[in-house]
Design an enzyme around this catalytic site. Structure first.
Site, short mmCIF file in Angstrom:
data_model
loop_
_atom_site.label_atom_id
_atom_site.label_comp_id
_atom_site.label_asym_id
_atom_site.label_seq_id
_atom_site.Cartn_x
_atom_site.Cartn_y
_atom_site.Cartn_z
N HIS A 165 -1.65 1.48 -4.09
CA HIS A 165 -2.03 2.90 -3.95
C HIS A 165 -1.13 3.83 -4.77
O HIS A 165 -0.96 4.99 -4.41
CB HIS A 165 -2.04 3.29 -2.47
CG HIS A 165 -3.09 2.57 -1.67
ND1 HIS A 165 -3.07 2.47 -0.31
CD2 HIS A 165 -4.21 1.91 -2.08
CE1 HIS A 165 -4.12 1.76 0.11
NE2 HIS A 165 -4.82 1.41 -0.95
N CYS A 179 -1.63 14.50 -15.07
CA CYS A 179 -2.59 15.61 -15.12
C CYS A 179 -3.90 15.18 -14.45
O CYS A 179 -4.42 14.09 -14.71
CB CYS A 179 -2.82 15.99 -16.58
SG CYS A 179 -4.09 17.25 -16.75
N SER A 237 -2.50 -1.18 9.38
CA SER A 237 -3.59 -1.18 10.36
C SER A 237 -4.79 -1.96 9.83
O SER A 237 -5.73 -2.22 10.58
CB SER A 237 -4.01 0.26 10.66
OG SER A 237 -4.48 0.88 9.47
N ASN A 286 3.33 -6.89 13.33
CA ASN A 286 2.92 -5.55 13.76
C ASN A 286 3.16 -5.43 15.27
O ASN A 286 2.83 -6.35 16.01
CB ASN A 286 1.41 -5.36 13.45
CG ASN A 286 0.99 -3.90 13.40
OD1 ASN A 286 1.28 -3.13 14.31
ND2 ASN A 286 0.29 -3.53 12.35
N GLY A 324 2.87 -4.47 8.92
CA GLY A 324 2.88 -3.02 9.14
C GLY A 324 1.70 -2.28 8.56
O GLY A 324 1.84 -1.16 8.10
N CYS A 376 -0.40 21.16 -16.78
CA CYS A 376 -0.21 20.18 -17.85
C CYS A 376 0.12 20.89 -19.18
O CYS A 376 -0.63 21.76 -19.61
CB CYS A 376 -1.51 19.39 -17.99
SG CYS A 376 -1.55 18.27 -19.40
N GLN A 397 0.85 -1.20 0.00
CA GLN A 397 0.00 0.00 0.00
C GLN A 397 0.89 1.24 0.00
O GLN A 397 0.40 2.36 -0.09
CB GLN A 397 -0.88 0.01 1.25
CG GLN A 397 -1.84 -1.17 1.34
CD GLN A 397 -2.47 -1.25 2.73
OE1 GLN A 397 -3.41 -0.55 3.04
NE2 GLN A 397 -1.93 -2.13 3.56
C1 BJW Z 1 4.57 -1.03 12.46
C2 BJW Z 1 5.72 -0.40 12.83
C3 BJW Z 1 6.89 -1.12 12.64
C4 BJW Z 1 4.18 0.95 13.28
N1 BJW Z 1 6.82 -2.35 12.10
N2 BJW Z 1 4.53 -2.24 11.92
C5 BJW Z 1 -15.40 -1.03 2.27
C6 BJW Z 1 -15.84 -0.71 3.55
C7 BJW Z 1 -15.70 0.58 4.04
C8 BJW Z 1 -15.14 1.59 3.26
C9 BJW Z 1 -14.71 1.28 2.00
C10 BJW Z 1 -14.85 -0.02 1.52
N3 BJW Z 1 -14.34 -0.04 0.25
C11 BJW Z 1 -13.87 1.19 -0.05
C12 BJW Z 1 -14.09 2.03 1.00
C13 BJW Z 1 -13.71 3.47 1.07
C14 BJW Z 1 -12.24 3.68 1.38
C15 BJW Z 1 -11.92 3.04 2.75
O1 BJW Z 1 -11.37 2.00 2.86
N4 BJW Z 1 -12.22 3.77 3.82
C16 BJW Z 1 -11.90 3.27 5.18
C17 BJW Z 1 -11.00 4.28 5.88
C18 BJW Z 1 -13.18 2.98 5.91
N5 BJW Z 1 -11.38 3.12 0.35
C19 BJW Z 1 -11.14 3.78 -0.78
O2 BJW Z 1 -11.65 4.88 -1.01
C20 BJW Z 1 -10.23 3.14 -1.81
N6 BJW Z 1 -10.87 3.18 -3.07
C21 BJW Z 1 -11.84 2.34 -3.42
O3 BJW Z 1 -12.13 1.37 -2.75
O4 BJW Z 1 -12.48 2.65 -4.62
C22 BJW Z 1 -13.76 2.06 -4.89
C23 BJW Z 1 -14.77 2.62 -3.89
C24 BJW Z 1 -14.78 3.95 -3.56
C25 BJW Z 1 -15.70 4.45 -2.63
C26 BJW Z 1 -16.61 3.60 -2.02
C27 BJW Z 1 -16.58 2.23 -2.36
C28 BJW Z 1 -15.66 1.75 -3.30
C29 BJW Z 1 -8.95 3.96 -1.97
C30 BJW Z 1 -8.09 3.95 -0.77
C31 BJW Z 1 -6.88 4.88 -0.98
C32 BJW Z 1 -6.04 5.03 0.27
N7 BJW Z 1 -5.11 6.09 0.09
C33 BJW Z 1 -4.12 6.38 1.11
C34 BJW Z 1 -3.31 7.62 0.67
C35 BJW Z 1 -2.34 7.22 -0.44
C36 BJW Z 1 -1.53 8.35 -0.91
C37 BJW Z 1 -0.60 8.92 0.12
O5 BJW Z 1 0.30 8.24 0.65
O6 BJW Z 1 -0.79 10.09 0.42
O7 BJW Z 1 -3.27 5.24 1.30
S1 BJW Z 1 -4.82 6.61 2.74
C38 BJW Z 1 -3.51 5.81 3.62
O8 BJW Z 1 -4.03 4.62 4.27
C39 BJW Z 1 -2.53 5.32 2.55
C40 BJW Z 1 -2.18 3.95 3.06
O9 BJW Z 1 -1.67 3.15 2.00
C41 BJW Z 1 -3.48 3.47 3.62
C42 BJW Z 1 -3.33 2.33 4.61
O10 BJW Z 1 -2.62 2.72 5.73
P1 BJW Z 1 -1.56 1.73 6.41
O11 BJW Z 1 -0.46 1.49 5.45
O12 BJW Z 1 -2.25 0.56 6.96
O13 BJW Z 1 -0.96 2.69 7.55
P2 BJW Z 1 -1.55 2.96 9.04
O14 BJW Z 1 -0.91 4.20 9.53
O15 BJW Z 1 -3.02 2.92 9.06
O16 BJW Z 1 -1.04 1.73 9.89
C43 BJW Z 1 0.34 1.55 10.16
C44 BJW Z 1 0.50 0.27 10.95
O17 BJW Z 1 1.88 0.04 11.12
C45 BJW Z 1 -0.12 0.31 12.36
O18 BJW Z 1 -0.92 -0.85 12.55
C46 BJW Z 1 1.09 0.27 13.29
O19 BJW Z 1 0.84 -0.46 14.50
C47 BJW Z 1 2.10 -0.43 12.45
N8 BJW Z 1 3.47 -0.12 12.75
N9 BJW Z 1 5.36 0.86 13.38
C48 BJW Z 1 5.59 -2.86 11.77
N10 BJW Z 1 8.07 -0.59 13.02
ZN ZN Z 2 -3.81 17.54 -19.10
#
Ligand code: BJW
Ligand code: ZN
Length: 245
Positions: free
Chosen positions: A118, A126, A189, A213, A187, A147, A100
């Site tokens: 992601h 653009c 959530s 994790n 790593g 663009c 991700q």
């Molecule tokens: C350690 C550590 C160490 C610490 N060692 N571990 C179904 C149900 C409900 C909602 C939805 C659903 N389907 C879709 C949705 C909507 C939405 C969604 O999921 N919302 C939820 C929040 C409820 N999803 C979307 O919109 C996705 N699109 C989609 O599904 O399109 C179709 C659709 C749209 C709308 C409705 C329905 C369908 C797109 C998701 C895009 C996410 N984008 C981001 C930003 C990316 C760009 C950027 O970087 O700026 O991606 S958000 C952010 O969260 C980023 C990450 O990739 C993503 C996940 O986070 P991650 O990696 O898990 O990080 P953390 O901080 O959450 O966790 C870190 C973990 O590490 C913790 O557990 C720590 O304990 C641990 N840790 N130190 C190991 N040393």
């Molecule tokens: Zn353009």
């Protein structure tokens, strides 16, 4: 930390291993996670910075935030967790790395194929016509480029909330999750879908699901094993055990 022999046994037998990573794998490289107490979302609003509506409301602010994160990522290096994953791909008949993360540290550590759910923070395109924007970006320049083809605003090639994930990548991730014998969720959530559904999909198709994790997450209960610790410590240990088995 002890690595249970059950995991080593499963890995030695595995024909296909999937590793899915999240921001936690890069935490030890100095890149902040999103949802930890000191993470990016502790002070900032995800809807404002990582969504289409947020970009449309204030494109300069969003662009500036990504420029700032690029500066941090540019100065970061892969950590032992990234390197252990890169080594692991050599040990199994089939290995799939799904991330991700947008920081490209897996590639820097030597992983040969990385399925980026992601997108990535390096490339730009653009916002209006999707044309890739290939001019070099000056990180000190905070102004938003436009663009050359249509004059539209330039955005980073990441996936924001409400946007579809790259279809080929998501399809591959789903097929791999159904096919694998061992699935390691590292790593993350497991709060953001569809990525958060992949370990559950793997489990429902019979895979042995392992979470790496330091904290509990929404998938801890479903996982067969929780290796509780930082990935930069846990993964090199798993690798070492495997090599000596
Ligand atoms: C350690 C550590 C160490 C610490 N060692 N571990 C179904 C149900 C409900 C909602 C939805 C659903 N389907 C879709 C949705 C909507 C939405 C969604 O999921 N919302 C939820 C929040 C409820 N999803 C979307 O919109 C996705 N699109 C989609 O599904 O399109 C179709 C659709 C749209 C709308 C409705 C329905 C369908 C797109 C998701 C895009 C996410 N984008 C981001 C930003 C990316 C760009 C950027 O970087 O700026 O991606 S958000 C952010 O969260 C980023 C990450 O990739 C993503 C996940 O986070 P991650 O990696 O898990 O990080 P953390 O901080 O959450 O966790 C870190 C973990 O590490 C913790 O557990 C720590 O304990 C641990 N840790 N130190 C190991 N040393
Ligand atoms: Zn353009």
């Amino acid at each position: 930390m002890e690595i249970p022999q059950e995991l080593i046994k499963r890995l030695l037998k595995a024909k296909h291993v999937v590793v899915m990573t999240g921001a936690g794998v890069s935490a030890e490289s100095g890149i902040k996670t999103f949802r930890d107490p000191d993470g990016l979302w502790a002070k900032l609003n995800p809807a404002q910075l990582a969504s289409v509506n947020g970009f449309m409301a204030n494109p300069e602010l969003v662009w500036e935030w990504y420029q700032h994160r690029r500066e941090i990522i540019n100065e970061s290096k892969p950590n032992p967790g990234h390197y252990a994953i890169a080594e692991m791909e050599k040990l199994f008949p089939k290995f799939s790395l799904i991330t991700q993360n947008v920081d490209r540290l897996h590639q820097q550590a030597g992983s040969s194929k990385v399925w980026e759910l992601h997108g990535n923070i390096i490339d730009n395109r653009c916002f209006t016509c999707s044309e890739p924007y290939t001019k070099e970006i000056d990180l000190n320049d905070k102004s938003l480029p436009s663009c050359p083809k249509c004059g539209g605003m330039i955005r980073p090639s990441v996936v924001w909330f409400g946007e579809m994930l790259p279809q080929k990548v998501l399809e591959y991730a789903e097929v791999a999750s159904k096919d694998c014998d061992v699935f390691l969720s590292v790593g993350t959530s497991a709060e953001v879908y569809p990525a958060a559904g992949l370990p559950l999909l793997a489990k429902s198709y019979g895979a042995y699901v392992v979470e790496v994790n330091p904290n509990r997450t929404s998938i801890t209960q479903t996982a067969d094993l929780h290796l509780q610790g930082p990935s930069g410590v846990v993964l090199p240990k798993v690798l070492e055990e495997l090599r000596h088995a």
